[in-house]
Scaffold this motif. Structure first.
Motif, PDB file in Angstrom:
ATOM      1  N   ASN A  40      19.047  18.265  -0.183  1.00  9.95           N
ATOM      2  CA  ASN A  40      17.658  18.454  -0.602  1.00  9.95           C
ATOM      3  C   ASN A  40      17.583  19.236  -1.904  1.00  9.95           C
ATOM      4  OD1 ASN A  40      16.385  19.051   2.784  1.00  9.95           O
ATOM      5  ND2 ASN A  40      16.514  17.157   1.648  1.00  9.95           N
ATOM      6  N   LEU A  41      18.317  20.351  -1.959  1.00 13.11           N
ATOM      7  CA  LEU A  41      18.247  21.252  -3.111  1.00 13.11           C
ATOM      8  C   LEU A  41      18.953  20.689  -4.335  1.00 13.11           C
ATOM      9  CD1 LEU A  41      18.711  24.272  -0.847  1.00 13.11           C
ATOM     10  CD2 LEU A  41      16.886  24.163  -2.532  1.00 13.11           C
ATOM     11  N   ILE A  42      20.090  20.042  -4.121  1.00  9.09           N
ATOM     12  CA  ILE A  42      20.820  19.449  -5.253  1.00  9.09           C
ATOM     13  C   ILE A  42      19.960  18.413  -5.958  1.00  9.09           C
ATOM     14  CG2 ILE A  42      22.736  17.919  -5.847  1.00  9.09           C
ATOM     15  CD1 ILE A  42      24.426  19.456  -3.779  1.00  9.09           C
ATOM     16  N   ILE A  43      19.316  17.553  -5.175  1.00  5.06           N
ATOM     17  CA  ILE A  43      18.482  16.516  -5.791  1.00  5.06           C
ATOM     18  C   ILE A  43      17.308  17.134  -6.528  1.00  5.06           C
ATOM     19  CG2 ILE A  43      16.928  14.591  -5.286  1.00  5.06           C
ATOM     20  CD1 ILE A  43      18.857  13.719  -3.129  1.00  5.06           C
ATOM     21  N   MET A  44      16.636  18.117  -5.905  1.00  3.82           N
ATOM     22  CA  MET A  44      15.493  18.738  -6.570  1.00  3.82           C
ATOM     23  C   MET A  44      15.899  19.413  -7.873  1.00  3.82           C
ATOM     24  SD  MET A  44      12.265  19.172  -6.604  1.00  3.82           S
ATOM     25  CE  MET A  44      11.877  18.460  -5.002  1.00  3.82           C
ATOM     26  N   CYS A  45      17.107  19.969  -7.923  1.00  3.64           N
ATOM     27  CA  CYS A  45      17.575  20.670  -9.128  1.00  3.64           C
ATOM     28  C   CYS A  45      18.260  19.746 -10.123  1.00  3.64           C
ATOM     29  CB  CYS A  45      18.524  21.803  -8.737  1.00  3.64           C
ATOM     30  SG  CYS A  45      17.727  23.165  -7.865  1.00  3.64           S
ATOM     31  N   SER A  46      18.330  18.462  -9.811  1.00  3.37           N
ATOM     32  CA  SER A  46      19.039  17.518 -10.686  1.00  3.37           C
ATOM     33  C   SER A  46      18.116  16.752 -11.615  1.00  3.37           C
ATOM     34  CB  SER A  46      19.832  16.499  -9.840  1.00  3.37           C
ATOM     35  OG  SER A  46      20.875  17.129  -9.136  1.00  3.37           O
ATOM     36  N   ASN A  85       0.806  -1.221   0.000  1.00  5.66           N
ATOM     37  CA  ASN A  85       0.000   0.000   0.000  1.00  5.66           C
ATOM     38  C   ASN A  85       0.843   1.276   0.000  1.00  5.66           C
ATOM     39  OD1 ASN A  85      -2.472  -1.288  -0.103  1.00  5.66           O
ATOM     40  ND2 ASN A  85      -2.683  -1.398   2.122  1.00  5.66           N
ATOM     41  N   TYR A  86       2.167   1.135  -0.093  1.00  9.60           N
ATOM     42  CA  TYR A  86       3.037   2.303  -0.236  1.00  9.60           C
ATOM     43  C   TYR A  86       3.285   2.539  -1.734  1.00  9.60           C
ATOM     44  CZ  TYR A  86       4.237   2.051   4.771  1.00  9.60           C
ATOM     45  OH  TYR A  86       4.183   2.037   6.139  1.00  9.60           O
ATOM     46  N   VAL A  87       3.491   3.784  -2.095  1.00 11.09           N
ATOM     47  CA  VAL A  87       3.802   4.117  -3.484  1.00 11.09           C
ATOM     48  C   VAL A  87       5.261   4.553  -3.534  1.00 11.09           C
ATOM     49  CG1 VAL A  87       3.240   5.555  -5.463  1.00 11.09           C
ATOM     50  CG2 VAL A  87       1.432   4.834  -3.897  1.00 11.09           C
ATOM     51  N   TYR A  88       6.043   3.909  -4.409  1.00 12.95           N
ATOM     52  CA  TYR A  88       7.467   4.169  -4.503  1.00 12.95           C
ATOM     53  C   TYR A  88       7.791   4.874  -5.820  1.00 12.95           C
ATOM     54  CZ  TYR A  88       7.641   0.704  -0.733  1.00 12.95           C
ATOM     55  OH  TYR A  88       7.437   0.032   0.444  1.00 12.95           O
ATOM     56  N   GLY A  89       8.488   6.002  -5.740  1.00 16.85           N
ATOM     57  CA  GLY A  89       8.922   6.697  -6.937  1.00 16.85           C
ATOM     58  C   GLY A  89      10.147   6.030  -7.527  1.00 16.85           C
ATOM     59  N   PRO A  90      10.587   6.444  -8.722  1.00 16.78           N
ATOM     60  CA  PRO A  90      11.824   5.912  -9.302  1.00 16.78           C
ATOM     61  C   PRO A  90      12.983   6.082  -8.317  1.00 16.78           C
ATOM     62  CG  PRO A  90      10.675   7.303 -10.871  1.00 16.78           C
ATOM     63  CD  PRO A  90       9.980   7.493  -9.566  1.00 16.78           C
ATOM     64  N   MET A  91      13.867   5.099  -8.262  1.00 20.08           N
ATOM     65  CA  MET A  91      14.905   5.113  -7.239  1.00 20.08           C
ATOM     66  C   MET A  91      16.237   5.703  -7.690  1.00 20.08           C
ATOM     67  SD  MET A  91      13.870   4.073  -4.274  1.00 20.08           S
ATOM     68  CE  MET A  91      12.342   4.979  -4.535  1.00 20.08           C
ATOM     69  N   ASP A  92      16.451   5.889  -8.981  1.00 20.19           N
ATOM     70  CA  ASP A  92      17.735   6.381  -9.474  1.00 20.19           C
ATOM     71  C   ASP A  92      17.787   7.900  -9.416  1.00 20.19           C
ATOM     72  OD1 ASP A  92      18.665   3.843 -10.013  1.00 20.19           O
ATOM     73  OD2 ASP A  92      17.853   3.822 -12.046  1.00 20.19           O
ATOM     74  N   VAL A  93      18.646   8.421  -8.544  1.00 13.70           N
ATOM     75  CA  VAL A  93      18.854   9.858  -8.414  1.00 13.70           C
ATOM     76  C   VAL A  93      20.345  10.119  -8.462  1.00 13.70           C
ATOM     77  CG1 VAL A  93      18.482  11.898  -7.003  1.00 13.70           C
ATOM     78  CG2 VAL A  93      16.794  10.065  -6.963  1.00 13.70           C
ATOM     79  N   LEU A  94      20.794  10.888  -9.449  1.00 10.87           N
ATOM     80  CA  LEU A  94      22.221  11.165  -9.603  1.00 10.87           C
ATOM     81  C   LEU A  94      22.591  12.437  -8.850  1.00 10.87           C
ATOM     82  CD1 LEU A  94      22.679  10.391 -13.413  1.00 10.87           C
ATOM     83  CD2 LEU A  94      23.203   8.910 -11.470  1.00 10.87           C
ATOM     84  N   VAL A  95      23.631  12.350  -8.024  1.00  8.09           N
ATOM     85  CA  VAL A  95      24.110  13.535  -7.300  1.00  8.09           C
ATOM     86  C   VAL A  95      25.622  13.638  -7.489  1.00  8.09           C
ATOM     87  CG1 VAL A  95      22.274  13.464  -5.570  1.00  8.09           C
ATOM     88  CG2 VAL A  95      24.412  12.254  -5.142  1.00  8.09           C
ATOM     89  N   PRO A  96      26.183  14.860  -7.417  1.00  7.53           N
ATOM     90  CA  PRO A  96      27.628  15.031  -7.569  1.00  7.53           C
ATOM     91  C   PRO A  96      28.373  14.570  -6.322  1.00  7.53           C
ATOM     92  CG  PRO A  96      26.589  17.125  -7.063  1.00  7.53           C
ATOM     93  CD  PRO A  96      25.474  16.139  -7.242  1.00  7.53           C
ATOM     94  N   SER A  97      29.684  14.441  -6.440  1.00  9.98           N
ATOM     95  CA  SER A  97      30.486  14.005  -5.290  1.00  9.98           C
ATOM     96  C   SER A  97      30.544  15.077  -4.220  1.00  9.98           C
ATOM     97  CB  SER A  97      31.907  13.646  -5.748  1.00  9.98           C
ATOM     98  OG  SER A  97      32.507  14.747  -6.422  1.00  9.98           O
TER      99      SER A  97
END
Length: 548
Positions: free
Chosen positions: A225-231, A6-18
C-alpha cells in the motif's frame, strides 16, 4: 469479463520494486541525498538531513531487534511533530515491526481504547506525553519497553539517543555494534539489510480512522500500500513545502513519507499560529503549502503584512473547499498558479483522487483517480451503480486500499466485488473528474431531501462577520431533521441569528434554510486534521441555546 460502463478506472500502470519492504524502499530513495535538508522546524529552526534520518533509522532498527522486537510486533509512537519522528518510523519498519501512531492529545480513555486495538510491545513517546500519561502506559501489561525521545531520562525507560546515537563515532571499524544496550558505532548502509516481509499481505502501519462519527478503528496498511502511494511521480520534487498537519494522522504521516520519497525539503510547525505561519512562508520562500480549508480561511482574514509571493501551489484536503474560498487564493498569494484539491482516506493510504499541477481545474473538483484504482458511485438505497452527475456513495478498490480493520471482518466493510464502502457522498462528471458532497452519516434529512452541511458551512464563511461555522441536523417532528448552525464570529464583528438565517435563505433552496437556528460559540470542535467533530456539535445542540 467486461468493464462496467458506470465504473471509473484510474490509470493502470503502477511501477513497484522487486522487494516489497517499505523501509528498504524508503531508505533507497533517501540515501542518495544524505546532505540535503529533509525537515526544518520553523519554530526552532532545527534542521534534519536525509542522512540523519537514514543513519539513525538504521541504528534504531538494529537496536530494536537487539531489544527483542520481532517481525510483526507493534511499536507505538505518541509524540508531537519533532525531528525524531520519521527516524522512529523508518527504524520500526526496517526492523519488520508495525508502526502505530497515536494522538499526543489523547486522554486516558482514548489511549486505552487504541492500545487495546494494537497492543504494542514497545512505546516511543516524547517527554511531554510521558509526563502526562506515564502511569497509564505502565499499567498496560503488553508494553515491554518505553523509549523516550529528546534529552530527558526517566527511570524505567530507555533513551532514544542512547540506543541510536553512538557513544563514539570514531568506532566505525568495531565489529560489535551494541554493547550493554548502547550502540557503539553507526550501522553502515552497505551492511544493512531490513527484515524480510511479504509486502502484499504484511502490515506496516496501523493508523486510526478519524473517529468523527464514532470510536476510532485500527486501519491496517501493508508495505505494498505504502510503496505504491509513494511511487507516484511528481513534477514538484525540488519545491519547499510547508505543513502543519500532525504526523500521527494519515494526511501528515503518509503525506510526509511521499515527500521524503521525492527528496523534498519540508518546513513544519508543531502547531498552527497564523502569524508564525505567514512569517515562515516569507522567511523560507515556501513554494507549496498543504492545508485544510479552515487554515486558508484564517490566512485570508489575517492582516496582509508578509511577502507571500513565493507560494506557487496550494494543496487543500481533509474537508471540502468551496469555490468562493479558493477564489480568494490569488488575493493572498499573488503568484499562486492554482489550488489543488484532493480526496482521500486513511483506509486508502491517503489519496484516492487529486488535481494535477498546471492542468485547468473545475470548480469544486477533487481531480481524477490515482493510478490502479477503480471507483463506483452507488445509489444510497438500491446500491445500483450510477452514471455521471448522479450522486451516491463512493466505493473504491485497488492496490492502495487497506488490508482491513483490526478485529473487524472484511465482509462488513467490503462488498462482494471487493469495493470498500467509504461512507462519502459524491459524483463524477463526463470527464471522470470527482466531486465530494459530504459524509453519508452527516447528511441532514429534511422531508426526504438530503442537505449537505459542508455547503451551508462554506456559505456562512462568506459572511464578513463569520470566522468559522459548523452545521448539524437536529430532530424535528414534522421534517425529520432541520439544519442548525454553530458560528464563531470575527473579532469586533456583530451579527444576529436572524441576519444569518436570512443571509442563507437568500442564497439556497428551501430545504437548506437554517430552520434549526444559529448558535454562537467560541470555537468549532475539530480533530487535528481539521475535520469538524459533528458528534460534539450534536451534544452541544442538546443544551440551552446560546445568546449574544
Amino acid at each position: 469479463m467486461f468493464k462496467n460502463p458506470n465504473y471509473v478506472y484510474g490509470p493502470m500502470d503502477v511501477l513497484v520494486p522487486s522487494s516489497l519492504q517499505f523501509g528498504e524502499f524508503l531508505l533507497k530513495r533517501m540515501i542518495g541525498c544524505k546532505g540535503k535538508t529533509a525537515f526544518i522546524n520553523a519554530t526552532t529552526e532545527e534542521r534534519t538531513t536525509y542522512g540523519e534520518i537514514c543513519q539513525e533509522g538504521m541504528n534504531f532498527a538494529v537496536s530494536l531487534v537487539h531489544l527483542g522486537l520481532r517481525k510483526g510486533q507493534t511499536v507505538a509512537i505518541c509524540s508531537e511533530n519533532r525531528s525524531e519522528y520519521f527516524k522512529v518510523v523508518l527504524g520500526v519498519i526496517c526492523a519488520g515491526g508495525i508502526i502505530t501512531t497515536m494522538n499526543p492529545a489523547y486522554v486516558e480513555d482514548e489511549i486505552r481504547h487504541v492500545m487495546k486495538i494494537t497492543k504494542p510491545s514497545f512505546l516511543v513517546c516524547s517527554p511531554n506525553v510521558y509526563k502526562e500519561h506515564s502511569r497509564t502506559f505502565k499499567s498496560l501489561g503488553h508494553i515491554k519497553r518505553i523509549i523516550l525521545v529528546g534529552n530527558e531520562k526517566k527511570t524505567g525507560t530507555l533513551s532514544f539517543t542512547d540506543i541510536t546515537i553512538p557513544v563514539n563515532n570514531d568506532n566505525d571499524n568495531e565489529e560489535r555494534v551494541i554493547v550493554n544496550d548502547r550502540i557503539t558505532r553507526n550501522v553502515r548502509y552497505e551492511e544493512f539489510e531490513p527484515v524480510d516481509v511479504k509486502g502484499q499481505i504484511d502490515t506496516a502501519f496501523i493508523l486510526y480512522s478519524s473517529g468523527t462519527t464514532g470510536l476510532p478503528k485500527g486501519v491496517m496498511l501493508t508495505h505494498l500500500n505504502l510503496i505504491i502511494m509513494c511511487s507516484f511521480a511528481s513534477t514538484l520534487a525540488e519545491a519547499t513545502t510547508l505543513t502543519i498537519t500532525p504526523w500521527f494522522h494519515a494526511m501528515g504521516l503518509v503525506g510526509k513519507l511521499i515527500e521524503l520519497a521525492q527528496n523534498r525539503t519540508v518546513l513544519y510547525l508543531p502547531k498552527f499560529e497564523v502569524d508564525l505561519y505567514l512569517k515562515a512562508i516569507e522567511k523560507y520562500k515556501v513554494q507549496i503549502i498543504v492545508v485544510v480549508p479552515p487554515v486558508l480561511v484564517a490566512v485570508f482574514k489575517a492582516p496582509k503584512k508578509y511577502d507571500l509571493s513565493s507560494v506557487q501551489y496550494v494543496y487543500s484536503g481533509a474537508a471540502p473547499l468551496h469555490k468562493d474560498t479558493s477564489d480568494l487564493v490569488n488575493n493572498t498569494f499573488p503568484n499562486a498558479r492554482m489550488v489543488l484539491q484532493g480526496y482521500g482516506l486513511t483506509e486508502s493510504t491517503l489519496a484516492v483522487s487529486r488535481a494535477k499541477p498546471d492542468v485547468p481545474q473545475k470548480a469544486g473538483s477533487v481531480g481524477s483517480l490515482q493510478p490502479g484504482l477503480t471507483v463506483k458511485v452507488v445509489d444510497i438505497k438500491t446500491r445500483r451503480p450510477l452514471g455521471p452527475k448522479q450522486t451516491g456513495e463512493i466505493c473504491i478498490k485497488g492496490p492502495t486500499i487497506m488490508k482491513g480493520y483490526v478485529g473487524i471482518e472484511n465482509k462488513e466493510v467490503f462488498d462482494s466485488e471487493g469495493f470498500f464502502h467509504t461512507g462519502d457522498v459524491g459524483y463524477y462528471d463526463e470527464d471522470r473528474d470527482f466531486f465530494i458532497v459530504d459524509r453519508l452519516k452527516e447528511l441532514i434529512k429534511y422531508k426526504g431531501y438530503q442537505v449537505a452541511p459542508a455547503e451551508l458551512e462554506a456559505l456562512l464563511l462568506k459572511h464578513e462577520a463569520v470566522a468559522d461555522a459548523g452545521v448539524v441536523g437536529i430532530p424535528d417532528v414534522a421534517a425529520g431533521e432541520v439544519p442548525l448552525a454553530f458560528v464563531v464570529t470575527q473579532p469586533g464583528k456583530r451579527v444576529t441569528e436572524k441576519e444569518l438565517q436570512q443571509f442563507v435563505a437568500e442564497r439556497v433552496s428551501n430545504p437548506k434554510h437554517l430552520r434549526g437556528g444559529v448558535r454562537f460559540i467560541s470555537a468549532i470542535p475539530k480533530n487535528p486534521s481539521g475535520k469538524i467533530l459533528r458528534k460534539e456539535l450534536r451534544k452541544m445542540a442538546k443544551h440551552a441555546k446560546s445568546k449574544l
